[in-house]
Design a protein around this motif. Sequence first.
Motif, PDB file in Angstrom:
ATOM      1  N   GLY A  11       0.818  -1.209   0.000  1.00  0.00           N
ATOM      2  CA  GLY A  11       0.000   0.000   0.000  1.00  0.00           C
ATOM      3  C   GLY A  11       0.852   1.259   0.000  1.00  0.00           C
ATOM      4  N   THR A  12       1.916   1.243   0.796  1.00  0.00           N
ATOM      5  CA  THR A  12       2.847   2.373   0.830  1.00  0.00           C
ATOM      6  C   THR A  12       3.481   2.584  -0.534  1.00  0.00           C
ATOM      7  OG1 THR A  12       3.343   1.973   3.172  1.00  0.00           O
ATOM      8  CG2 THR A  12       4.963   3.231   1.910  1.00  0.00           C
ATOM      9  N   PHE A  13       3.895   1.495  -1.166  1.00  0.00           N
ATOM     10  CA  PHE A  13       4.515   1.544  -2.495  1.00  0.00           C
ATOM     11  C   PHE A  13       3.560   2.145  -3.530  1.00  0.00           C
ATOM     12  CE2 PHE A  13       5.415  -0.482  -6.598  1.00  0.00           C
ATOM     13  CZ  PHE A  13       6.770  -0.191  -6.759  1.00  0.00           C
ATOM     14  N   THR A  14       2.328   1.663  -3.549  1.00  0.00           N
ATOM     15  CA  THR A  14       1.381   2.135  -4.566  1.00  0.00           C
ATOM     16  C   THR A  14       0.987   3.594  -4.331  1.00  0.00           C
ATOM     17  OG1 THR A  14      -0.488   1.234  -3.294  1.00  0.00           O
ATOM     18  CG2 THR A  14       0.435  -0.154  -5.018  1.00  0.00           C
ATOM     19  N   PHE A  15       0.830   3.992  -3.072  1.00  0.00           N
ATOM     20  CA  PHE A  15       0.495   5.382  -2.783  1.00  0.00           C
ATOM     21  C   PHE A  15       1.651   6.310  -3.127  1.00  0.00           C
ATOM     22  CE2 PHE A  15      -3.294   5.190   0.324  1.00  0.00           C
ATOM     23  CZ  PHE A  15      -4.129   5.707  -0.653  1.00  0.00           C
ATOM     24  N   THR A  36       5.867  14.781  -2.792  1.00  0.00           N
ATOM     25  CA  THR A  36       4.447  14.462  -2.914  1.00  0.00           C
ATOM     26  C   THR A  36       4.203  12.971  -2.729  1.00  0.00           C
ATOM     27  OG1 THR A  36       4.190  16.298  -4.466  1.00  0.00           O
ATOM     28  CG2 THR A  36       2.392  14.729  -4.358  1.00  0.00           C
ATOM     29  N   GLY A  37       5.076  12.157  -3.325  1.00  0.00           N
ATOM     30  CA  GLY A  37       4.958  10.712  -3.153  1.00  0.00           C
ATOM     31  C   GLY A  37       5.138  10.300  -1.705  1.00  0.00           C
ATOM     32  N   PHE A  38       6.086  10.945  -1.015  1.00  0.00           N
ATOM     33  CA  PHE A  38       6.373  10.597   0.376  1.00  0.00           C
ATOM     34  C   PHE A  38       5.190  10.904   1.282  1.00  0.00           C
ATOM     35  CE2 PHE A  38       8.049  11.588   4.600  1.00  0.00           C
ATOM     36  CZ  PHE A  38       8.768  10.437   4.874  1.00  0.00           C
ATOM     37  N   VAL A  39       4.655  12.121   1.201  1.00  0.00           N
ATOM     38  CA  VAL A  39       3.558  12.489   2.110  1.00  0.00           C
ATOM     39  C   VAL A  39       2.272  11.751   1.758  1.00  0.00           C
ATOM     40  CG1 VAL A  39       4.533  14.740   2.688  1.00  0.00           C
ATOM     41  CG2 VAL A  39       2.949  14.555   0.768  1.00  0.00           C
ATOM     42  N   THR A  40       2.107  11.396   0.470  1.00  0.00           N
ATOM     43  CA  THR A  40       0.946  10.596   0.091  1.00  0.00           C
ATOM     44  C   THR A  40       1.024   9.220   0.734  1.00  0.00           C
ATOM     45  OG1 THR A  40       0.792  11.729  -2.051  1.00  0.00           O
ATOM     46  CG2 THR A  40      -0.354   9.630  -1.855  1.00  0.00           C
ATOM     47  N   ALA A  41       2.235   8.662   0.757  1.00  0.00           N
ATOM     48  CA  ALA A  41       2.429   7.310   1.298  1.00  0.00           C
ATOM     49  C   ALA A  41       2.279   7.244   2.815  1.00  0.00           C
ATOM     50  CB  ALA A  41       3.801   6.781   0.883  1.00  0.00           C
ATOM     51  N   ILE A  42       2.734   8.280   3.526  1.00  0.00           N
ATOM     52  CA  ILE A  42       2.727   8.201   4.998  1.00  0.00           C
ATOM     53  C   ILE A  42       1.548   8.935   5.636  1.00  0.00           C
ATOM     54  CG2 ILE A  42       5.250   8.034   5.057  1.00  0.00           C
ATOM     55  CD1 ILE A  42       5.126  10.967   6.259  1.00  0.00           C
ATOM     56  N   GLY A  43       0.838   9.753   4.851  1.00  0.00           N
ATOM     57  CA  GLY A  43      -0.192  10.624   5.426  1.00  0.00           C
ATOM     58  C   GLY A  43      -1.277   9.894   6.180  1.00  0.00           C
ATOM     59  N   GLY A  44      -1.878   8.894   5.557  1.00  0.00           N
ATOM     60  CA  GLY A  44      -2.986   8.183   6.181  1.00  0.00           C
ATOM     61  C   GLY A  44      -2.567   7.401   7.406  1.00  0.00           C
ATOM     62  N   THR A  58       4.750   4.608  12.831  1.00  0.00           N
ATOM     63  CA  THR A  58       5.261   3.410  12.160  1.00  0.00           C
ATOM     64  C   THR A  58       6.430   3.711  11.236  1.00  0.00           C
ATOM     65  OG1 THR A  58       3.035   2.459  12.226  1.00  0.00           O
ATOM     66  CG2 THR A  58       4.612   1.457  10.723  1.00  0.00           C
ATOM     67  N   TRP A  59       6.316   4.751  10.418  1.00  0.00           N
ATOM     68  CA  TRP A  59       7.361   5.012   9.417  1.00  0.00           C
ATOM     69  C   TRP A  59       8.647   5.542  10.050  1.00  0.00           C
ATOM     70  CZ3 TRP A  59       9.220   9.996   8.612  1.00  0.00           C
ATOM     71  CH2 TRP A  59       8.457  11.057   9.107  1.00  0.00           C
ATOM     72  N   ILE A  60       8.560   6.017  11.282  1.00  0.00           N
ATOM     73  CA  ILE A  60       9.756   6.507  11.968  1.00  0.00           C
ATOM     74  C   ILE A  60      10.587   5.342  12.514  1.00  0.00           C
ATOM     75  CG2 ILE A  60      10.558   7.796  14.006  1.00  0.00           C
ATOM     76  CD1 ILE A  60       8.305   9.773  13.513  1.00  0.00           C
ATOM     77  N   TYR A  67      12.545   2.903   2.680  1.00  0.00           N
ATOM     78  CA  TYR A  67      13.145   2.291   1.490  1.00  0.00           C
ATOM     79  C   TYR A  67      12.089   1.997   0.427  1.00  0.00           C
ATOM     80  CZ  TYR A  67      17.416   1.513   4.245  1.00  0.00           C
ATOM     81  OH  TYR A  67      18.548   1.661   5.006  1.00  0.00           O
ATOM     82  N   THR A  68      10.932   1.519   0.878  1.00  0.00           N
ATOM     83  CA  THR A  68       9.837   1.221  -0.059  1.00  0.00           C
ATOM     84  C   THR A  68       9.391   2.472  -0.791  1.00  0.00           C
ATOM     85  OG1 THR A  68       9.055  -0.613   1.322  1.00  0.00           O
ATOM     86  CG2 THR A  68       7.475   0.335  -0.240  1.00  0.00           C
ATOM     87  N   ILE A  69       9.267   3.571  -0.063  1.00  0.00           N
ATOM     88  CA  ILE A  69       8.864   4.845  -0.669  1.00  0.00           C
ATOM     89  C   ILE A  69       9.917   5.317  -1.663  1.00  0.00           C
ATOM     90  CG2 ILE A  69       8.413   7.286  -0.210  1.00  0.00           C
ATOM     91  CD1 ILE A  69       7.232   6.396   2.500  1.00  0.00           C
ATOM     92  N   LEU A  70      11.184   5.214  -1.294  1.00  0.00           N
ATOM     93  CA  LEU A  70      12.264   5.653  -2.193  1.00  0.00           C
ATOM     94  C   LEU A  70      12.268   4.847  -3.485  1.00  0.00           C
ATOM     95  CD1 LEU A  70      15.191   6.196   0.352  1.00  0.00           C
ATOM     96  CD2 LEU A  70      13.876   7.947  -0.867  1.00  0.00           C
ATOM     97  N   VAL A  71      12.097   3.533  -3.377  1.00  0.00           N
ATOM     98  CA  VAL A  71      12.057   2.684  -4.577  1.00  0.00           C
ATOM     99  C   VAL A  71      10.881   3.080  -5.471  1.00  0.00           C
ATOM    100  CG1 VAL A  71      11.655   0.332  -5.412  1.00  0.00           C
ATOM    101  CG2 VAL A  71      13.257   0.739  -3.531  1.00  0.00           C
ATOM    102  N   ALA A  72       9.720   3.315  -4.852  1.00  0.00           N
ATOM    103  CA  ALA A  72       8.533   3.704  -5.614  1.00  0.00           C
ATOM    104  C   ALA A  72       8.753   5.026  -6.341  1.00  0.00           C
ATOM    105  CB  ALA A  72       7.323   3.811  -4.681  1.00  0.00           C
ATOM    106  N   ILE A  73       9.368   5.979  -5.670  1.00  0.00           N
ATOM    107  CA  ILE A  73       9.626   7.292  -6.277  1.00  0.00           C
ATOM    108  C   ILE A  73      10.603   7.156  -7.445  1.00  0.00           C
ATOM    109  CG2 ILE A  73      10.697   9.549  -5.875  1.00  0.00           C
ATOM    110  CD1 ILE A  73       9.497   9.365  -3.005  1.00  0.00           C
TER     111      ILE A  73
END
Length: 199
Positions: A11-15, A36-44, A58-60, A67-73
């Motif tokens: 879910g984090t990856f897709t967001f 934008t990708g980062f805050v979209t992934a962690i916002g919810g 959790t993300w902290i 790492y998942t967010i960075l790969v997605a970006i």
Amino acid sequence: MNIQYILELIGTFTFAISGALAVQGKSEDWFGAGFTGFVTAIGGGTLRDVLLGSYPLTWITDIYIIYTILVAILIAGFFNKVLQKLRRTLSIFDTLGIALFTVAGVEKALSLGVRWEIAAIMGMFSAVFGGVIRDTLINETPVLFRKEIYASACLAGGLFYVMLNSFDIPRDWNFICSASFIVTLRVFAVKYHINFPQI
């Protein structure tokens, strides 16, 4: 590694991808897309954890989320033209994201001992808030405020999850069935233009 954690990472990856792709035409630099990708992934998930009093966030504490967010970006950046050419790509990633975040959010809320009604609402918050932040950042009307079936699909999926949970459906099957239920609702509503009546 349990299925809840796997779904949260997916879910984090897709967001993150949906957030990074959303800046097309708004910002052409990597930082804008990445932020934008980062805050979209962690916002919810951040909103959910704050409301539930679950600290640290959790993300902290989990570097694999970063790492998942960075790969997605990176994927969204390097394959941007390919992804943008695929019609409805953003919608597909967003739909997968809300489905996976809903069930993960409901399960986390239940594990913290809240009532089932609150757990379903927390699942919805987990799913939609990242998209609200994304749309706000790119100066679009958040999808939550459009007449589409969006947050309501997440709430329905959250309630579906707690219903199956009350029947002692195996947890992994519940995750899969409930996420599929949300995706089906969303796709069906978009395909057949099913909306709530306007006020």
